[in-house]
Design a protein around this motif. Sequence first.
Motif, mmCIF file in Angstrom:
data_model
loop_
_atom_site.group_PDB
_atom_site.id
_atom_site.type_symbol
_atom_site.label_atom_id
_atom_site.label_comp_id
_atom_site.label_asym_id
_atom_site.label_seq_id
_atom_site.Cartn_x
_atom_site.Cartn_y
_atom_site.Cartn_z
ATOM 1 N N VAL A 193 -46.440 -32.893 -0.036
ATOM 2 C CA VAL A 193 -46.215 -31.962 -1.145
ATOM 3 C C VAL A 193 -44.749 -32.076 -1.535
ATOM 4 C CG1 VAL A 193 -46.177 -29.570 -1.899
ATOM 5 C CG2 VAL A 193 -48.028 -30.373 -0.423
ATOM 6 N N ARG A 194 -44.493 -32.296 -2.810
ATOM 7 C CA ARG A 194 -43.127 -32.446 -3.299
ATOM 8 C C ARG A 194 -42.844 -31.340 -4.317
ATOM 9 N NH1 ARG A 194 -43.638 -37.105 -4.585
ATOM 10 N NH2 ARG A 194 -42.811 -38.084 -2.701
ATOM 11 N N VAL A 195 -41.836 -30.529 -4.041
ATOM 12 C CA VAL A 195 -41.449 -29.416 -4.912
ATOM 13 C C VAL A 195 -40.062 -29.705 -5.454
ATOM 14 C CG1 VAL A 195 -41.138 -26.924 -5.101
ATOM 15 C CG2 VAL A 195 -42.791 -27.842 -3.459
ATOM 16 N N THR A 196 -39.918 -29.734 -6.777
ATOM 17 C CA THR A 196 -38.634 -30.036 -7.401
ATOM 18 C C THR A 196 -38.356 -29.049 -8.529
ATOM 19 O OG1 THR A 196 -39.656 -31.600 -8.948
ATOM 20 C CG2 THR A 196 -38.810 -32.496 -6.873
ATOM 21 N N THR A 197 -37.103 -28.858 -8.794
ATOM 22 C CA THR A 197 -36.653 -28.041 -9.925
ATOM 23 C C THR A 197 -35.674 -28.866 -10.750
ATOM 24 O OG1 THR A 197 -34.892 -27.062 -8.564
ATOM 25 C CG2 THR A 197 -36.967 -25.845 -8.736
ATOM 26 N N SER A 198 -35.701 -28.666 -12.055
ATOM 27 C CA SER A 198 -34.824 -29.410 -12.951
ATOM 28 C C SER A 198 -34.442 -28.536 -14.136
ATOM 29 C CB SER A 198 -35.501 -30.698 -13.442
ATOM 30 O OG SER A 198 -36.706 -30.384 -14.118
ATOM 31 N N LEU B 58 -48.783 -22.280 -6.063
ATOM 32 C CA LEU B 58 -48.794 -23.719 -6.300
ATOM 33 C C LEU B 58 -48.640 -24.501 -5.001
ATOM 34 C CD1 LEU B 58 -46.644 -24.046 -9.571
ATOM 35 C CD2 LEU B 58 -49.121 -24.268 -9.332
ATOM 36 N N VAL B 59 -47.694 -24.082 -4.164
ATOM 37 C CA VAL B 59 -47.484 -24.786 -2.899
ATOM 38 C C VAL B 59 -48.692 -24.595 -1.972
ATOM 39 C CG1 VAL B 59 -45.983 -24.987 -0.887
ATOM 40 C CG2 VAL B 59 -44.985 -24.577 -3.139
ATOM 41 N N HIS B 60 -49.258 -23.387 -1.973
ATOM 42 C CA HIS B 60 -50.429 -23.109 -1.140
ATOM 43 C C HIS B 60 -51.602 -24.000 -1.543
ATOM 44 C CE1 HIS B 60 -53.971 -20.787 0.264
ATOM 45 N NE2 HIS B 60 -53.180 -20.501 1.292
ATOM 46 N N ASN B 61 -51.868 -24.098 -2.850
ATOM 47 C CA ASN B 61 -52.945 -24.980 -3.319
ATOM 48 C C ASN B 61 -52.656 -26.435 -2.984
ATOM 49 O OD1 ASN B 61 -54.320 -22.829 -4.318
ATOM 50 N ND2 ASN B 61 -54.337 -23.507 -6.444
ATOM 51 N N ALA B 62 -51.370 -26.835 -3.125
ATOM 52 C CA ALA B 62 -51.016 -28.230 -2.843
ATOM 53 C C ALA B 62 -51.224 -28.566 -1.373
ATOM 54 C CB ALA B 62 -49.561 -28.477 -3.243
ATOM 55 N N VAL C 210 -49.423 -31.618 6.677
ATOM 56 C CA VAL C 210 -48.848 -31.915 5.370
ATOM 57 C C VAL C 210 -47.336 -31.776 5.451
ATOM 58 C CG1 VAL C 210 -48.706 -31.191 2.952
ATOM 59 C CG2 VAL C 210 -50.909 -31.165 4.138
ATOM 60 N N THR C 211 -46.637 -32.724 4.861
ATOM 61 C CA THR C 211 -45.176 -32.703 4.809
ATOM 62 C C THR C 211 -44.722 -32.153 3.466
ATOM 63 O OG1 THR C 211 -45.065 -34.637 6.254
ATOM 64 C CG2 THR C 211 -43.082 -34.081 4.995
ATOM 65 N N ILE C 212 -43.787 -31.196 3.508
ATOM 66 C CA ILE C 212 -43.267 -30.597 2.282
ATOM 67 C C ILE C 212 -41.861 -31.114 2.035
ATOM 68 C CG2 ILE C 212 -42.694 -28.463 1.083
ATOM 69 C CD1 ILE C 212 -44.695 -26.989 2.723
#
Length: 366
Positions: free
Chosen positions: A277-282, A262-266, A237-239
């Motif tokens: 898996v894409r993790v973003t903050t806004s 959340l990242v572990h489940n993803a 999996v690519t993060i």
Amino acid sequence: MSVRLKLTLSYAGFLILAGVVLLATVWVFLLRYVPDAPRGEPGRDQLESGVPAMHTPTRDELLQAFAPRAGQVLAFLLLFGLAGGWLLAGRMLTPLDRITLAVRLAAIGSLAHRIRLPGRRDEFRELADAFDNMLARLEAHVAEQQRFAANASHELRTPLAISQALLDVARNDPTHDPGELVERLRAVNTRAIDLTEALLLLSRAGRRSFRREPVDLSLVAEEATETLLPLAEQHGVTIETAGDQATAVGSPALLLQLTTNLVHNAILYNLPRDGTVRVTTSVAPDAVELTVENTGEPLPSVTTLVEPFQRGTGRTRTDHGGVGLGLAIVKSITEAHEGILTLTPRDDGGLHVAVRLPAAPPPTGC
């Protein structure tokens, strides 16, 4: 005294007071036209004309005639006020009887009862509706706790039962390889420890007993992804991480646990190969948002994923090694930080999770 009796006396007292004021006003008005003493003899013109002179009562005579009637009026007002006040008070307090019944039923454990007060919306109707809403939430919470206790007991019983079975096999078969037995017992014990720690974390987040301080979600996301990068490489999996600085207020440890879950489940619930898996903050007005999006199999429903021990579309055990509390912990931590958790299935498979938290206030100048 009961509330009904107090209201009755209040109504009657107010009515008597209004009657006294009215009678006093009439008395003062009459006194303006009544002399203090009787007038003199009639004049010669009246005697010569033969017209009889009219008698004007004095104040004493007027008082003797007015006082008994006034007393009778006040007595009537008192009786009328008591009877009418008793009936009005009873009618006004009728909704309280239904509310009291609902409270007593709730006190003995009957949370399914509802008041459902009819009529126009007034203070009693608002009180009854608020109590009905409280009962509904309390009933749902109790049902959730009962399901949680049953599921936790089931999950904790499983490793214990496996351990007992392994020990029974070792006792009945002395030639069994002890190294294999120890390794399997170690794996079962590790799972039991992980489950117990997850339960403790879930309880801690629910109590909201933690120190609050500014936390940059972008840094938390980077730390979580770096920690889980070996697991992602193992599953192919690519993060991807992106986003701006997003500062919330809360517990750094709990928010790190939220992001890690959340990242572990993803990573675990992704495509067999070439997953993402894409993790973003806004940053939004008065709020910050952390989103974790992953590819994967299509999900027909996500409503039960945040419940404890729910995996996928049901309580099915997988080989991912989770304890079934990942998203339940995320939900509890989000609510403890007064945030909003949103789960949305992606059209082409996978899940989109958004955690919206109140933004930290801007720093004040020195």
